[in-house]
Design a protein around this motif. Structure first.
Motif, PDB file in Angstrom:
ATOM      1  N   THR A 292       0.833  -1.204   0.000  1.00  0.00           N
ATOM      2  CA  THR A 292       0.000   0.000   0.000  1.00  0.00           C
ATOM      3  C   THR A 292       0.867   1.253   0.000  1.00  0.00           C
ATOM      4  O   THR A 292       0.555   2.237  -0.693  1.00  0.00           O
ATOM      5  CB  THR A 292      -0.922   0.001   1.230  1.00  0.00           C
ATOM      6  N   ASN A 293       1.935   1.228   0.772  1.00  0.00           N
ATOM      7  CA  ASN A 293       2.861   2.379   0.780  1.00  0.00           C
ATOM      8  C   ASN A 293       3.453   2.607  -0.606  1.00  0.00           C
ATOM      9  O   ASN A 293       3.601   3.761  -1.041  1.00  0.00           O
ATOM     10  CB  ASN A 293       3.974   2.147   1.796  1.00  0.00           C
TER      11      ASN A 293
ATOM     12  N   GLU B 282      -8.803  10.881  -5.082  1.00  0.00           N
ATOM     13  CA  GLU B 282      -9.680   9.848  -4.548  1.00  0.00           C
ATOM     14  C   GLU B 282      -8.902   8.555  -4.304  1.00  0.00           C
ATOM     15  O   GLU B 282      -9.071   7.891  -3.266  1.00  0.00           O
ATOM     16  CB  GLU B 282     -10.825   9.600  -5.513  1.00  0.00           C
ATOM     17  N   ASP B 283      -8.039   8.183  -5.285  1.00  0.00           N
ATOM     18  CA  ASP B 283      -7.206   6.986  -5.121  1.00  0.00           C
ATOM     19  C   ASP B 283      -6.289   7.128  -3.905  1.00  0.00           C
ATOM     20  O   ASP B 283      -6.138   6.185  -3.111  1.00  0.00           O
ATOM     21  CB  ASP B 283      -6.364   6.748  -6.370  1.00  0.00           C
ATOM     22  N   LYS B 284      -5.706   8.294  -3.777  1.00  0.00           N
ATOM     23  CA  LYS B 284      -4.800   8.528  -2.650  1.00  0.00           C
ATOM     24  C   LYS B 284      -5.554   8.443  -1.327  1.00  0.00           C
ATOM     25  O   LYS B 284      -5.092   7.814  -0.364  1.00  0.00           O
ATOM     26  CB  LYS B 284      -4.131   9.888  -2.771  1.00  0.00           C
ATOM     27  N   SER B 285      -6.755   9.045  -1.293  1.00  0.00           N
ATOM     28  CA  SER B 285      -7.562   8.997  -0.075  1.00  0.00           C
ATOM     29  C   SER B 285      -7.942   7.557   0.258  1.00  0.00           C
ATOM     30  O   SER B 285      -7.889   7.146   1.435  1.00  0.00           O
ATOM     31  CB  SER B 285      -8.824   9.847  -0.266  1.00  0.00           C
ATOM     32  N   SER B 286      -8.307   6.786  -0.802  1.00  0.00           N
ATOM     33  CA  SER B 286      -8.667   5.379  -0.584  1.00  0.00           C
ATOM     34  C   SER B 286      -7.473   4.596  -0.054  1.00  0.00           C
ATOM     35  O   SER B 286      -7.603   3.769   0.856  1.00  0.00           O
ATOM     36  CB  SER B 286      -9.170   4.772  -1.892  1.00  0.00           C
ATOM     37  N   LEU B 287      -6.296   4.847  -0.640  1.00  0.00           N
ATOM     38  CA  LEU B 287      -5.084   4.160  -0.196  1.00  0.00           C
ATOM     39  C   LEU B 287      -4.722   4.553   1.234  1.00  0.00           C
ATOM     40  O   LEU B 287      -4.278   3.715   2.025  1.00  0.00           O
ATOM     41  CB  LEU B 287      -3.921   4.466  -1.144  1.00  0.00           C
TER      42      LEU B 287
END
Length: 491
Positions: free
Chosen positions: A100-101, A226-231
């Protein structure tokens, strides 16, 4: 069991001494002695029952201990399995967090690239807006020009057509000029109109392009955000799960340590219970041996009593016959006195002694190499009690070992750091002693054997924990485990 051999022999020897000492006693004293012995035997029987009861109780405790150990082992296995599963999940979570990182890092790189694209696009939009402004200004200027021309045409007879202008020529030259002017005006108007239409179309196209580019960049940026927030949410969830697993792992580790500590305590308790059982069994054997010795002493006392009673009966019969003979010979002229047979002394049976002498002699030749007392141990490298005296051997060959006093061999064999060892139990002047001879190369006697003072019992050696050829010799008054300085007892 080895440590009880001396005590067992002491009891057996003391019982034998008791039995032999009653030989010279009267029947009355024998009756009293038999009563005392039977009372002692009853006490031993009661003590035996008590020991058996305690032994049974200890064996029950040992069985319970083993059951607890089995339960603890099962708990340990279960905790260990849970630990392995938890640690495997921890590894998986750490891998997921790392993945994830990496995804977050990639997304952040994409966001950074998108921000650069947005910055670049904003610059392009700025240029396009500038171009739009120029187009709008150009269109506005043309609109103004067209308005002016229309206004001029209206003011100057705008009803005339270009054909009327041409036909109103005064001559051919004027016609040519008029035709050229009309053509030029028409071309200019046409060019203006075309440019106006092109600029308007380009303006609309540019506006659409700006809006499309802006929407695309905004959508891309929003998607990446959005992808960053989800990750980030996934990462937080994984960290929370890892935190729970870490807590579970710590809890299981604490439980494992606690169970291992309980297991160690149970194992120590098991050793202690086994030692108690072993000691109880040894004590039971000791009591049984003592009871057997007392029974033997009772039997010997009964035999001696019967013998004394028989002797008394025979003596009474002899005296009665002698009395009758004296009466028959009373009137005889030859009244010579008959000498009576001497009475047998039934109370002077000599007492038996197991000792070969009243003092101890040196068990071997050679000088003393280490005295009794505390010293720095040459092997263990610590200060500890040297519970005997060491006699050095001859470099030329073996040295014989003699019994320091007469007695009964209570132990002959291997004894840990002492190596080949002999222990002899002695009774000297009513006192029980045990002598010990250690580090022997060979042993010439066996358990229970009676030896005399000065009799060869072994050959000097260096067995067990030893640094060289020598004899380690100990004296224990009152039985084993009571060492004193042997030199105060030797001749």
């Amino acid at each position: 069991m080895k440590r009880l051999f001396p005590l067992l022999i002491i009891l057996l020897v003391s019982s034998i001494f008791t039995a032999t000492s009653v030989l010279g006693e009267t029947t009355d004293s024998l009756d009293h002695k038999i009563g005392d012995l039977e009372e002692e035997k009853n006490q031993l029987d009661e003590e035996s029952q008590t020991k058996k009861s305690k032994l049974d109780e200890t064996e029950d405790k040992l069985a319970s201990n083993k059951g607890q150990q089995e339960e603890t082992k099962d708990d340990l296995n279960q905790i260990n399995n849970e630990l392995e599963e938890t640690q495997a999940e921890l590894v998986q979570k750490e891998e997921e967090i790392a993945d994830t990182n990496n995804q977050i890092a990639e997304t952040e790189n994409k966001i950074e690239e998108t921000e650069k694209e947005i910055k670049k696009l904003k610059a392009e939009i700025k240029d396009l807006k500038k171009e739009i402004k120029e187009l709008e200004e150009s269109i506005e200027a043309r609109d103004e020009l067209l308005k002016n021309r229309l206004r001029s045409i209206q003011e100057n007879g705008g009803n005339k057509s270009y054909l009327e202008v041409i036909l109103g020529a005064q001559d051919f030259v004027d016609l040519i000029n008029r035709a050229a002017a009309v053509t030029k005006i028409m071309d200019s108007d046409k060019s203006i109109m075309e440019e106006q239409e092109e600029d308007k179309a380009k303006l609309e196209q540019t506006k659409e392009q700006v809006e499309e580019s802006k929407e695309e960049v905004e959508e891309k940026q929003a998607s990446l955000e959005e992808d960053k927030s989800s990750l980030e949410t996934t990462k937080a969830t994984l960290k929370s799960q890892k935190g729970e697993l870490d807590t579970l792992n710590d809890t299981l580790s604490e439980q494992m340590d606690e169970k291992e500590s309980i297991m160690e305590e149970l194992e120590m308790e098991e050793e202690e219970l086994n030692e108690i059982i072993l000691s109880a069994e040894e004590e039971q054997q000791l009591i049984d041996a003592q009871a057997a010795s007392v029974q033997k002493a009772i039997e010997q006392a009964e035999q001696e009593k019967n013998r004394l009673e028989q002797l008394a009966k025979e003596e009474a019969e002899r005296k009665e016959k002698e009395k009758q003979q004296q009466a028959a010979n009373k009137n005889s002229n030859n009244n010579s006195e008959s000498s009576s047979s001497s009475n047998a002394d039934t109370s002077a049976t000599p007492e038996v002694s197991s000792s070969g002498g009243g003092k101890f002699i040196r068990p071997t030749t050679g000088r003393i190499t280490s005295s009794f007392g505390y010293r720095y141990h040459p092997v263990h490298k610590i200060n500890k009690l040297h519970s005997g005296v060491d006699f050095g051997g001859r470099a030329s060959g073996a040295t014989n070992i003699k019994a320091a006093a007469g007695g009964v061999v209570s132990f002959a064999g291997w004894m840990g750091g002492y190596g080949n060892t002999i222990m002899i139990t002695h009774s000297i002047d009513g006192q029980i002693y045990t002598t010990l001879y250690a580090h022997l190369s060979s042993v010439a006697v066996s358990n229970g054997q009676t030896v005399s003072q000065g009799e060869q019992i072994a050959v000097m050696g260096t067995t067990g924990t030893s640094t060289g050829l020598h004899l380690h010799f100990e004296i224990h008054p009152g039985g084993y485990k009571n060492p004193v300085d042997p030199m105060t007892y030797l001749n």
